[in-house]
Design a protein around this motif. Sequence first.
Motif, mmCIF file in Angstrom:
data_model
loop_
_atom_site.group_PDB
_atom_site.id
_atom_site.type_symbol
_atom_site.label_atom_id
_atom_site.label_comp_id
_atom_site.label_asym_id
_atom_site.label_seq_id
_atom_site.Cartn_x
_atom_site.Cartn_y
_atom_site.Cartn_z
ATOM 1 N N PRO A 22 0.648 3.427 7.456
ATOM 2 C CA PRO A 22 -0.504 3.767 8.302
ATOM 3 C C PRO A 22 -1.641 2.759 8.207
ATOM 4 O O PRO A 22 -2.599 2.850 8.973
ATOM 5 C CB PRO A 22 -0.941 5.134 7.764
ATOM 6 N N TYR A 23 -1.549 1.787 7.294
ATOM 7 C CA TYR A 23 -2.613 0.800 7.157
ATOM 8 C C TYR A 23 -2.254 -0.541 7.762
ATOM 9 O O TYR A 23 -3.130 -1.327 8.094
ATOM 10 C CB TYR A 23 -2.989 0.640 5.675
ATOM 11 N N GLN B 257 -3.923 3.783 -6.373
ATOM 12 C CA GLN B 257 -5.203 3.506 -5.718
ATOM 13 C C GLN B 257 -5.276 4.200 -4.355
ATOM 14 O O GLN B 257 -5.768 3.644 -3.376
ATOM 15 C CB GLN B 257 -5.423 2.002 -5.542
ATOM 16 N N LEU B 258 -4.761 5.430 -4.328
ATOM 17 C CA LEU B 258 -4.706 6.193 -3.087
ATOM 18 C C LEU B 258 -5.555 7.441 -3.250
ATOM 19 O O LEU B 258 -5.486 8.117 -4.284
ATOM 20 C CB LEU B 258 -3.244 6.584 -2.793
ATOM 21 N N ARG B 259 -6.365 7.758 -2.241
ATOM 22 C CA ARG B 259 -7.179 8.965 -2.280
ATOM 23 C C ARG B 259 -6.503 10.040 -1.443
ATOM 24 O O ARG B 259 -6.147 9.800 -0.285
ATOM 25 C CB ARG B 259 -8.578 8.680 -1.748
ATOM 26 N N VAL B 260 -6.339 11.204 -2.033
ATOM 27 C CA VAL B 260 -5.583 12.277 -1.393
ATOM 28 C C VAL B 260 -6.481 13.497 -1.210
ATOM 29 O O VAL B 260 -7.159 13.932 -2.151
ATOM 30 C CB VAL B 260 -4.347 12.653 -2.243
ATOM 31 N N LYS C 137 0.822 -1.199 0.000
ATOM 32 C CA LYS C 137 0.000 0.000 0.000
ATOM 33 C C LYS C 137 0.863 1.259 0.000
ATOM 34 O O LYS C 137 1.922 1.317 0.607
ATOM 35 C CB LYS C 137 -0.926 -0.010 1.209
ATOM 36 N N HIS D 211 1.055 5.507 0.737
ATOM 37 C CA HIS D 211 0.462 6.516 1.610
ATOM 38 C C HIS D 211 1.090 7.884 1.336
ATOM 39 O O HIS D 211 2.113 7.991 0.668
ATOM 40 C CB HIS D 211 0.622 6.128 3.091
ATOM 41 N N PHE D 212 0.433 8.921 1.840
ATOM 42 C CA PHE D 212 0.896 10.300 1.712
ATOM 43 C C PHE D 212 0.397 11.085 2.913
ATOM 44 O O PHE D 212 -0.767 10.901 3.302
ATOM 45 C CB PHE D 212 0.352 10.932 0.418
ATOM 46 N N PRO D 213 1.181 11.958 3.529
ATOM 47 C CA PRO D 213 2.600 12.200 3.284
ATOM 48 C C PRO D 213 3.465 11.010 3.736
ATOM 49 O O PRO D 213 2.975 10.106 4.398
ATOM 50 C CB PRO D 213 2.907 13.425 4.157
#
Lengths: 133, 365
Positions: A47-48, A95-98, A37, A39-41
């Motif tokens: 974080p998952y 597949q990341l929502r920001v 997975k 992540h941002f930032p």
Amino acid sequence: MTIDGAADRRPIHEGLFELGADGSIALIGGYSPTSTKYHFPLLDTCPYSGATDIERVLLSTDATLWAWTAVTAAPPGYNGPVPYGFGVVELGHEQLRVITRLRESDPTRLEFGRPMTLVAEELPDGVVTWAFA
Amino acid sequence: MGVRITGTGIHPFGRFDGKTTTDMGVQAVRAALAEAGNPPFQAAFCGTAYGGVASGHKVLGALALTGVPIVDIEAGCASGGAALQLAAGAIRAGQYDCALVFGVEKMPKGIIRSSFFEPWREEGGLAATPAYFALRAQRLLREAGLTKQHLADVVVKNRRNGVHNPNAMFRKEVTAEEVLASRLVCDPLHLWMLCSPNEGAAALVLQRGDGGVQLAAARLRSHLPGSVLGEATPLSGIDDRDIVPPSTLSARDAYSEAGVGPDDLDVVECQDTDAARELLAYQELDLCEPGDQAKLLDGARVVVNPSGGLLSKGEPLGASALGQVVEIVHQLRGDAGPRQVENARVGLAHTVGRGANAACVIVTR
């Protein structure tokens, strides 16, 4: 770290994005091979999943619009222009929502799934942040 | 052995210039203790988010009731629910016979400023709380097949109920047309679809024992990783629909502990921070399937927010959950006056907020 040759511009926060001398911008995220997975930032822990095998990656700059609104009154601690666009975009590859500022501040001119591109956004006092347009 | 709720007290929710959180807390605590017959209590738990250091001590100090352990508890909008869980657990464990639980708050006016956000997020315009509510509202409308009219209907319903609540901040009925004509704050949310952060206090006395009004469950949960639009407000997320939200986690814990299900509820007080938040709570609390929200708006199956909700009362963070429970207790005792829900025997109070934290409290008689 300058854009458009202006030496007095500063990123809103260190470590969020890279700015190129040509005005280009890329968000800095993290990827964990064990959780697969993004992540941002960028963090030192996924974080998952809690995995710590984090690789620093530049996230893709194209996305689709997932949710949007406009902020019509300045929230606490903000002295930039209003109204401004605000929303969530989905990065296609990761597949990341920001959560992000949007260049478009009129909600009626946007629609679900619209293709968007990452841009550098200038705020007062030479501050540079990111947005999607 | 059960936990009884033997006393309730409330200081109205609103704006009270010149009054301190201590003044308001004293009024609520004094009323709750008097209603319970002034029993000796062995511990006090005080919910507050913005009250500052030792808020609970200041209230009990003003009443010359210090000496017992006094703990301030912060869990965002769910602070009062968190305080109830700790007090009830200690009573059930046999540590105390009687515990005092209260909440106090005096919120600054306008958009809530939260130390939750790093300064750069404020500077970049990413700490606009109503905008997060708006994004969630937009997704809910899309996924549940609802419209802005449904958002207005929630406001109309709650403001109509609030007319009969002497402790509410807004006590005037509104029409859907007026709601939709109020200032657009963050599309699709108009000003009257958002609750006002404000001031107030509420208190409960808990005593070990069976019979009467029972605190059947008080359960707090936090969010699971992943959701991008939960109250945790991260900067990114991997999913939203397939991750069980904290409200559902706490509701299912509470249903299990109380031995009741959503179909048993007669009355619900839920977190209507904005009108869409109430409609989202319907599905999160398993009151309906996603998309069936409109069927609950007439109150035929279960009455939601008979107090007028936060849309009428306003929201003093540390006190709001306990204010909901005060309402449920009155409904179950049958002394809610013109707001009375007939034959109410099982009620649920739900709060969710920054953290993310969610608390569900089930009260029975």
